[in-house]
Design an enzyme around this catalytic site. Structure first.
Site, PDB file in Angstrom:
ATOM      1  N   ARG A 124     -13.313 -51.261  -0.278  1.00 36.70           N
ATOM      2  CA  ARG A 124     -13.104 -49.862  -0.716  1.00 36.70           C
ATOM      3  C   ARG A 124     -11.830 -49.731  -1.553  1.00 36.70           C
ATOM      4  NH1 ARG A 124     -13.607 -45.201   3.625  1.00 36.70           N
ATOM      5  NH2 ARG A 124     -12.188 -46.532   4.814  1.00 36.70           N
ATOM      6  N   ARG A 175      -6.370 -48.821   0.501  1.00 33.13           N
ATOM      7  CA  ARG A 175      -5.614 -48.181   1.584  1.00 33.13           C
ATOM      8  C   ARG A 175      -5.025 -49.251   2.504  1.00 33.13           C
ATOM      9  NH1 ARG A 175     -10.049 -44.080   3.977  1.00 33.13           N
ATOM     10  NH2 ARG A 175      -9.006 -44.732   5.885  1.00 33.13           N
TER      11      ARG A 175
END
Ligand code: ADP
Ligand code: ADP
Length: 225
Positions: A132, A165
């Site tokens: 991601r 992240r």
């Protein structure tokens, strides 16, 4: 004359199931804002607010931010004008205390309309989370393999820089999955018992998941305006 009932939905599913991706697509189609507690915390982190600084240590460890601050943040978000037609919750509630708080917040609204649940197995969850990438400026979600941007590392929407992240790195992901199974997955039974749960096969390509979600929503009288 009775006012139109507002539509509130909770998107359930493990981290990486595709809740944010689908909530962003459906918010356009249905005209309902997506309320992502993860996005709200990340926004506060970026702006170095008191709330962001408080949330940081919990997020870095993959643990839940304390209920009191999380619930207050959602209550405040619900007072904004864009929630007039309702909202799609993504990443909230995450434990039984939050479920009860949400029920109380929506008591005068007739409660939730539906809880779509995206089912995806753990191996796929790991592949999705570790690949991601997020836009630093608008928060749009990509995947290096399954949903790549047109130009590597650059957001299609606003040209922002894409980043991974900190909590999407393998060590933290394991704890987040543990927290999901221990604290969040019991909510599936809660919503099933309330006859609100609607399972959708989240392992399909994004467009097929959207089509199945729209079909389930239509069965429950929730349709694009
Ligand atoms: P994912 O969708 O991958 O699970 P989120 O963006 O929803 O990730 O959440 C990231 C982190 O933000 C969580 O691991 C947790 O630390 C915090 N967080 C988000 N939502 C909540 C919530 N409802 N209650 C407590 N903490 C939360
Ligand atoms: P969640 O909000 O449930 O944590 P996201 O929507 O952020 O999940 O999706 C997690 C990752 O998986 C992202 O990189 C996203 O681009 C990717 N993804 C989302 N839906 C699908 C799908 N149906 N097939 C393959 N990858 C997907």
């Amino acid at each position: 004359m009775t006012a139109n009932k507002r539509t509130f939905m909770v998107f359930m599913g493990p981290p990486g199931a595709g809740k944010g991706t689908q909530a962003r697509i459906l918010q356009e189609k249905l005209g309902l804002p997506q309320i992502s507690t993860g996005d709200l915390f990340r926004y506060n982190l970026k702006n170095e607010t008191e709330l962001g600084l408080l949330a940081k240590s919990y997020m870095d460890a993959g643990d839940l931010v304390p209920d009191e601050v999380t619930i207050r943040m959602v209550e405040e978000r619900l007072t904004r004008a864009d929630c007039a037609p309702g909202a799609i919750f993504d990443g909230f509630p995450r434990n039984l205390v939050q479920v009860v708080a949400l029920d109380e917040m929506l008591a005068d609204e007739g409660g939730l309309s539906l809880v779509p649940m995206l089912t995806v197995d753990d191996d796929e969850v790991m592949r999705r989370i570790t690949g991601r990438r997020i836009c630093r400026t608008c928060g749009a979600v990509y995947h290096v393999e399954f949903n790549p941007p047109k130009v590597a590392g650059v957001c299609d929407i606003d040209g922002g820089e894409l980043y991974q992240r900190d909590d999407d790195k393998a060590d933290t992901v394991k704890n987040r999955l543990y927290v999901y199974y221990k604290q969040t997955s019991p909510l599936v039974g809660y919503y099933f018992a309330k006859e609100l749960l609607a399972e959708v096969d989240g392992s399909q390509p994004p467009a097929a998941v959207t089509a199945d979600l729209l079909a389930v929503l239509a069965e429950h009288g929730i349709a694009p305006g």
